[in-house]
Write a protein that holds these residues in place. Structure first.
Motif, short mmCIF file in Angstrom:
data_model
loop_
_atom_site.label_atom_id
_atom_site.label_comp_id
_atom_site.label_asym_id
_atom_site.label_seq_id
_atom_site.Cartn_x
_atom_site.Cartn_y
_atom_site.Cartn_z
N SER A 110 0.75 -1.14 0.08
CA SER A 110 0.06 0.09 0.17
C SER A 110 0.61 1.21 0.16
CB SER A 110 -1.03 0.15 1.07
OG SER A 110 -0.37 -0.07 2.56
N PRO A 111 2.12 1.18 0.63
CA PRO A 111 2.86 2.40 0.74
C PRO A 111 3.36 2.83 -0.89
CG PRO A 111 3.47 1.29 2.58
CD PRO A 111 2.57 0.33 1.55
N LEU A 112 3.37 1.74 -1.73
CA LEU A 112 3.96 2.03 -2.96
C LEU A 112 2.91 2.62 -4.05
CD1 LEU A 112 5.97 -1.39 -3.22
CD2 LEU A 112 6.76 0.45 -2.54
N TYR A 113 1.58 2.41 -3.59
CA TYR A 113 0.74 3.05 -4.45
C TYR A 113 -0.29 4.02 -3.67
CZ TYR A 113 1.77 -0.98 -7.51
OH TYR A 113 2.32 -1.79 -8.03
N PRO A 114 0.14 5.32 -3.88
CA PRO A 114 -0.81 6.31 -3.07
C PRO A 114 -2.16 6.17 -3.29
CG PRO A 114 0.66 7.28 -4.62
CD PRO A 114 1.04 5.85 -4.43
N GLY A 115 -2.68 6.01 -4.53
CA GLY A 115 -3.97 6.09 -4.77
C GLY A 115 -4.62 4.63 -4.85
N ILE B 250 -5.53 -7.47 -9.16
CA ILE B 250 -5.09 -8.47 -10.33
C ILE B 250 -4.18 -7.50 -11.39
CG2 ILE B 250 -5.87 -9.56 -12.11
CD1 ILE B 250 -8.48 -10.17 -10.56
N VAL B 251 -4.68 -6.38 -11.82
CA VAL B 251 -3.80 -5.54 -12.59
C VAL B 251 -3.29 -4.37 -11.87
CG1 VAL B 251 -3.62 -4.41 -15.00
CG2 VAL B 251 -5.18 -6.32 -14.53
N ARG B 252 -1.76 -4.59 -11.56
CA ARG B 252 -1.32 -3.67 -10.59
C ARG B 252 -1.21 -2.34 -11.13
NH1 ARG B 252 1.09 -6.39 -6.45
NH2 ARG B 252 -0.12 -8.13 -5.79
N TRP B 253 -1.08 -2.20 -12.39
CA TRP B 253 -0.84 -0.86 -12.84
C TRP B 253 -2.08 -0.05 -13.21
CZ3 TRP B 253 -3.00 -0.09 -17.76
CH2 TRP B 253 -3.26 -1.20 -18.37
N ARG B 254 -3.10 -0.66 -12.70
CA ARG B 254 -4.43 0.06 -12.83
C ARG B 254 -4.88 0.67 -11.51
NH1 ARG B 254 -7.92 -1.07 -17.36
NH2 ARG B 254 -6.70 -1.16 -18.97
N LEU B 255 -5.69 1.72 -11.57
CA LEU B 255 -6.27 1.88 -10.32
C LEU B 255 -7.40 0.92 -9.59
CD1 LEU B 255 -6.65 5.67 -10.96
CD2 LEU B 255 -5.11 4.85 -9.20
N PRO B 256 -7.82 1.17 -8.45
CA PRO B 256 -8.82 0.01 -7.76
C PRO B 256 -9.97 0.06 -8.65
CG PRO B 256 -7.75 1.41 -6.23
CD PRO B 256 -7.45 2.38 -7.51
N ARG C 241 -6.14 4.04 -16.57
CA ARG C 241 -5.04 5.08 -16.16
C ARG C 241 -4.08 4.41 -15.45
NH1 ARG C 241 -5.39 9.19 -13.12
NH2 ARG C 241 -7.40 8.50 -11.81
N HIS C 242 -2.70 4.74 -15.24
CA HIS C 242 -1.83 4.05 -14.58
C HIS C 242 -2.11 4.45 -13.10
CE1 HIS C 242 1.21 2.07 -17.23
NE2 HIS C 242 0.70 2.60 -18.12
N ALA C 243 -1.83 3.49 -12.46
CA ALA C 243 -1.75 3.84 -10.89
C ALA C 243 -0.55 4.67 -10.45
CB ALA C 243 -1.95 2.67 -10.19
N PRO C 244 -0.41 5.78 -10.04
CA PRO C 244 0.80 6.35 -9.44
C PRO C 244 1.58 5.40 -8.42
CG PRO C 244 -1.02 7.92 -9.26
CD PRO C 244 -1.62 6.41 -9.61
N SER C 245 2.69 5.20 -8.62
CA SER C 245 3.51 4.20 -7.71
C SER C 245 5.05 4.79 -7.44
CB SER C 245 3.62 2.83 -8.41
OG SER C 245 4.55 2.99 -9.53
N TYR D 103 11.59 7.68 -9.74
CA TYR D 103 11.86 6.67 -10.53
C TYR D 103 10.72 5.89 -9.89
CZ TYR D 103 14.57 4.35 -6.94
OH TYR D 103 15.40 3.83 -5.88
N GLY D 104 10.29 4.68 -10.59
CA GLY D 104 9.16 3.71 -9.94
C GLY D 104 7.87 4.25 -10.41
N TRP D 105 7.71 5.20 -11.38
CA TRP D 105 6.41 5.74 -11.78
C TRP D 105 6.02 5.00 -12.80
CZ3 TRP D 105 2.31 8.88 -11.02
CH2 TRP D 105 1.76 9.39 -11.90
N GLY D 106 4.57 4.58 -12.66
CA GLY D 106 3.83 3.82 -13.49
C GLY D 106 3.82 2.30 -13.20
#
Length: 257
Positions: A89-94, A99-105, A110-114, A254-257
């Motif tokens: 959870s700290p890696l994904y502020p939103g 299942i698809v980590r790069w998506r928002l809940p 859109r890419h989930a900021p990470s 770094y680590g965005w997206g």
């Protein structure tokens, strides 16, 4: 077992790195009870270990947690990558889709900021799970086997996979032999950790299979060190630099997206 480890008096122990129970409820079948724990991922499921400190924090949690379990007279008996899990959870502020980590809940396109492990605003925590075979008051061999299993995990996932992990070799060799107790391994690790400077902790972790020229190694090392220094700037400065660089305000360098 989880209910015992989730007692208030034990949760107060900073070395208790066991998954917390959020809720529990009975099934229609009397023998079944369901427990609710946080959504945890396998330690290497999504975010790689970018810098040495990422590994060090994982080892902190793994050895502290195992020492805690053994101090309670509990042998885990299933120490493996699938039973030491990460709260991402700290890696994904939103938030993120499970299942698809790069998506928002909500699964919007859109890419989930990470963030990466080292740039997250809150430290990433790792927890022991999988207590189905745990044995309270087991034989001494069971406790030694836990230490050896953790040593093999560190060897396979860190010293064999990444360069610049040579400082782990003595600890890993001792643990794999099954000689030290968890408490002794933790003491040895803390002594090793204390000898590592901030610069040493923030060094990039090259993957051993990557064939990098020395010029490329130097360039990447400088690049990563600059990024780590930028992450330590005060928030207002980061926001101004994000505006200049066109990065979203909550993006990591770094680590965005």
């Amino acid at each position: 077992m989880l209910e015992h480890l989730s007692q208030t008096c034990l949760l107060a122990d900073p070395n208790n790195h066991c998954a917390r129970i959020w809720d529990r409820f009975e099934d229609e079948v009397p023998e079944w009870t369901f427990v609710v724990i946080p959504f945890l991922s396998t330690a290497d499921s999504r975010h790689d270990f970018f810098v040495v400190n990422d590994i060090m924090e994982f080892i902190d949690d793994a050895l502290e947690g195992l020492t805690f379990l053994h101090a309670q007279g509990i042998a885990h008996r299933r120490v493996s990558p699938s039973t030491i899990r990460t709260d991402e959870s700290p890696l994904y502020p939103g938030g993120f889709h499970p299942i698809v980590r790069w998506r928002l809940p909500d699964f919007t396109p859109r890419h989930a900021p990470s963030y990466s492990r080292s740039t997250a605003r809150t430290r990433v925590r790792n927890y022991y799970t999988g207590f189905g075979d745990a044995v309270p008051g087991g034989p001494p061999e069971a406790f030694r086997a836990d230490v050896a299993a953790l040593g093999r995990l560190l060897d396979t996932y860190f010293t064999e996979r990444y360069s610049r992990t040579e400082f782990l070799a003595p600890l890993v060799a001792d643990m794999k032999s099954g000689r030290p107790t968890a408490a002794e391994a933790l003491a040895q690790w803390r002594a090793t950790r204390a000898r590592t400077s901030w610069v040493g902790r923030m060094r990039r972790l090259p993957v051993r299979s990557d064939d990098e020229s020395w010029v490329w190694v130097v360039l990447l090392d400088v690049f990563f060190m600059v990024l780590m220094l930028l992450e330590r700037l005060p928030a207002p400065v980061r926001l101004r630099m994000s505006a200049i660089s066109c990065l979203p305000e909550n993006a990591s360098w770094y680590g965005w997206g």
